[in-house]
Design a protein around this motif. Structure first.
Motif: not given
Length: 754
Positions: A287-296
């Motif tokens: 998630g964007a508020d988490g560790l953001g793995i894969g977030a763009i």
């Protein structure tokens, strides 16, 4: 102090420079580290601009420093105008605009900074325009000169940052429910911003005049000024740099409306998390508020909001940052969290918020009386807990500070000693000789300024209830003055600025525990005074290189600093009055992530104090070992480099930069890093390697254009929509809850909306 409690000092929480009041392309968290590698890398950076420059071959004497000789002209024309009417018009207007913009954006949920590179670019055509249209005479003494241009940019440099003391005002009003009034706030800002100027006057003999004191970041500035004032040799159909800047600015202005207003989901596309938003672990990891793995992210404002522009940071530094980010955020933090280190699972995985032992928000009003810790209330309410990521961020901050000491000693001790000796024996280089044509600033100007600002600091803290006694002010100033010369020696040679944040917080936290406002005031006086001294001294060196009359520099720096302090405070007060729920979760646009982290730090170091937080009886006591770990880490890499001389990659391993990688988390999110690194790879590796001509001509300018276009869009949308309380109609692309993290809470209890 938190790892990122102020955007200007993110890296300083790791023992790195904040570049606290200067936001040009070479003075931010990362660029303040880009030259602290073997000297050939600095030469590579200088070579970037050599194609645009030509040495003055008819003068045999030049700087003994090869990098300086390649960039800085060894000629001067004392007849060139400097403090002209054109200068005052542009300097005042640009200082007002830049200080307003940057303070305004400072409060936004996704803050950004307008680089003074934008001022360098805009002031050139405007200066030429004024020279063309104004009547010739005293108001218009000939063509727009490079010296006028430099002085405009230097004034804007002094006004380009957000005054650090503004955050004291913000947390006082929002979280501690007290207001000392405009005069107190302005005097505190003024003295903390200008104390360092008085120190710079003493330091200039050791850090400005000698040829050995290079200040590498200034060489890029010199190259840019020379490039702009040298007529471009354009091929048919080839764009000028300024035309490219205008077109790119307009293009980004148009595009920024899409992620910034029409389709906000594009700011953080956590597509993996969307597969099953209800899965907490998946949300935490992707998630964007988490560790953001894969977030763009497809939003320039979002990508650069905490780390600055990736287009101007060398690839070697980005590799160190990427490696540090991967090891810390994606390896160590998940291990610590899912093994439940320090009861990690009771709290969100990534937040600077404060908690009770049971995981509920920590209400600081329950443990204080008149904004001072009440021992009985604290015992009844219970100890403070922070997220494991936040605690580890402090640990890596300790490690970064310690590694800076050992790294500087290992890699630069011989260079520092040799150049310090040279600075004492051979200060009369060609540039210093050329500067003899101008009257020097009398020492009593600087000394008088230092004494007056110290007196204002004492009077402000005594008259108003900052809870910092007069001797505390003098101790903070003494710490700042004591460290200014050694820190300046390091920065002038290596471009590194060891921060005093942790030292000042520790000192006052032990001496005056339980006083949050005293803690942040002491820290600001002790740390920012030194950081400002470095900023002013660096600017003095740039003026030295460009042969700006010293007295013109003195008044130009004072002008920019006063304008900035006043504008910063007026802007902050306007937003605090006009925006309901500002700096809290009740506000959508102005959640003040930096001020919130600054407040959390004031509680950790001021209210609870370091002895309770990190002392022998605290569960976070192990964090103190990071000092030792950070100090030791550079040694094996140094000796490996000595042992394996043909292993070139070892030259680029930079432990302080690596440890500082996550220095902006929180409030920065993990996906800010991944997208920032992706753009950095595209421009600083691919474009630099495969399209070097385009890269050399346009990359810096593209960065400035993207900043400018986004800034214009954000400001326009504020006046058109936010002030009129108009929002985008609800639809799927405007939602912010597509991948929520249950229990995530950034905002402290005790704000004015609770």
């Amino acid at each position: 102090m938190g790892p990122s409690e102020h955007m200007q000092e993110y890296s300083a929480d790791q023992g790195f420079p904040a570049a606290s009041e200067k936001h040009d392309s070479t003075d931010n968290i990362l660029d303040n580290n880009i030259d602290d590698i073997p000297i050939h890398t600095t030469e590579k950076k200088v070579d970037v601009e050599q194609s645009s420059l030509k040495l003055d071959d008819d003068n045999d004497e030049n700087s003994p420093i090869p990098e300086v000789a390649a960039i800085v002209s060894n000629k001067d024309d004392p007849s060139l105008p400097v403090m002209t009417f054109r200068y005052y018009v542009m300097a005042i207007v640009f200082s007002l605009v830049l200080s307003f913009f940057n303070q305004f954006f400072w409060f936004r949920s996704h803050p950004m900074t307008i680089s003074t590179l934008v001022i360098q670019l805009l002031s050139y055509p405007i200066g030429r325009f004024l020279a063309a249209v104004l009547p010739h005479g005293r108001l218009n003494p000939g063509p727009f000169s490079i010296k006028e241009h430099v002085l405009v940019a230097l004034t804007a440099n002094c006004a380009g940052g957000t005054a650090y003391a503004v955050d004291i005002t913000v947390i006082q009003k929002v979280f501690y429910h007290e207001d000392f009034g405009f005069l107190a706030n302005f005097l505190l800002i003024l003295c903390t911003q200008m104390l360092g100027y008085g120190m710079a006057g003493v330091l200039r003999r050791y850090l400005v005049y000698p040829a050995a004191m290079i200040w590498p970041a200034n060489l890029v500035q010199v190259a840019l000024f020379n490039t702009l004032h040298k007529e471009e040799d354009l091929r048919p159909g080839q764009w000028s740099r300024f035309k490219f800047f205008l077109v790119a600015t307009f293009g980004m202005f148009c595009y920024a409306w899409i992620p910034g207003f029409l389709f906000p989901v594009l700011s953080s596309i956590a597509w993996i998390c969307w597969i099953k938003p209800s899965n907490l672990v998946l949300s935490q990891l992707t998630g964007a508020d988490g560790l953001g793995i894969g977030a763009i992210s497809l939003d320039w404002n979002n990508i650069v909001s905490f780390l600055g522009s990736p287009l101007i940071i060398p690839w070697w530094a980005q590799v160190n940052i990427g490696l540090g980010f991967f090891l810390i955020a994606w390896v160590l933090v998940p291990i610590a969290y899912y093994t439940n280190l320090w009861d990690a699972k009771r709290f969100p995985i990534l937040t600077p918020a404060l908690f009770r032992v049971d995981g509920s928000p920590y209400n600081t009003t329950m443990i204080m009386t008149h904004n001072v810790l009440d021992e009985e209330k604290y015992k009844a309410y219970g100890p403070l807990r922070i997220s494991t990521f936040f605690a580890l961020s402090y640990g890596f901050g300790f490690a970064g500070l310690a590694s800076m000491v050992s790294h500087t000693w290992l890699y630069h001790r011989k260079k520092l000693v040799a150049q310090w000796k040279q600075s004492r024996e051979h200060s009369e280089d060609v540039h210093h000789k050329l500067m003899q044509a101008y009257p020097e600033v009398p020492d009593w100007w600087y000394l008088g300024l230092f004494v007056v600002m110290t007196a204002i600091a004492v009077a402000t803290c005594e008259i108003w209830d900052y809870k910092l006694p007069w001797w505390g002010v003098l101790l903070a100033v003494a710490i700042s003055a004591f460290f200014s010369l050694p820190v300046g020696l390091i920065q002038a040679i290596t471009n590194q600025q060891p921060g005093l944040n942790i030292i000042t917080e520790y000192v006052i936290g032990y001496i005056l525990p339980g006083r949050p406002i005293a803690n942040v005031t002491f820290k600001t006086l002790g740390y920012i005074s030194m950081a400002q001294a470095m900023t002013f001294t660096s600017d003095l060196k740039l003026g030295h290189y460009m042969k700006i009359p010293p007295r013109a520099m003195f008044w130009a720096q004072l002008l920019g600093t006063v304008i900035a302090g006043l504008t910063n405070l007026l802007t902050a007060n306007w937003l605090l009055r006009s925006q309901p729920g500002i700096c809290t979760k009740a506000s959508k646009e102005f959640r003040c992530p930096s001020a919130n982290t600054f407040f959390s730090a004031s509680v950790i170091w001021g209210v609870i104090a370091p002895n309770r937080m990190f002392g022998p009886t605290s569960i976070y006591n192990a964090i103190n070992y990071f000092f030792l770990i950070g100090f030791i880490l550079p040694f094996p890499f140094y000796f490996l480099k000595k042992r394996f001389l043909n292993c070139s990659w070892l030259e680029y391993v930079h432990i302080p930069v690596l440890l500082a990688a996550t220095g902006m988390m929180p409030p920065a999110q993990a996906y800010h890093y991944t997208n920032w690194l992706a753009l950095g790879f595209l421009f600083q590796f691919v474009a630099r390697r495969y399209h070097p001509d385009w890269h050399l001509r346009f990359t810096y300018i593209l960065s400035a254009a993207f900043d400018s276009g986004t800034a214009f869009m954000v400001l326009l949308s504020f006046f058109i929509f936010t002030l009129r309380e108009k929002e985008m109609k609800p639809w799927w692309g405007a939602r912010s809850d597509l991948c929520p993290l249950e229990g995530e809470s950034f905002y402290p209890v005790g704000s004015h909306t609770d």
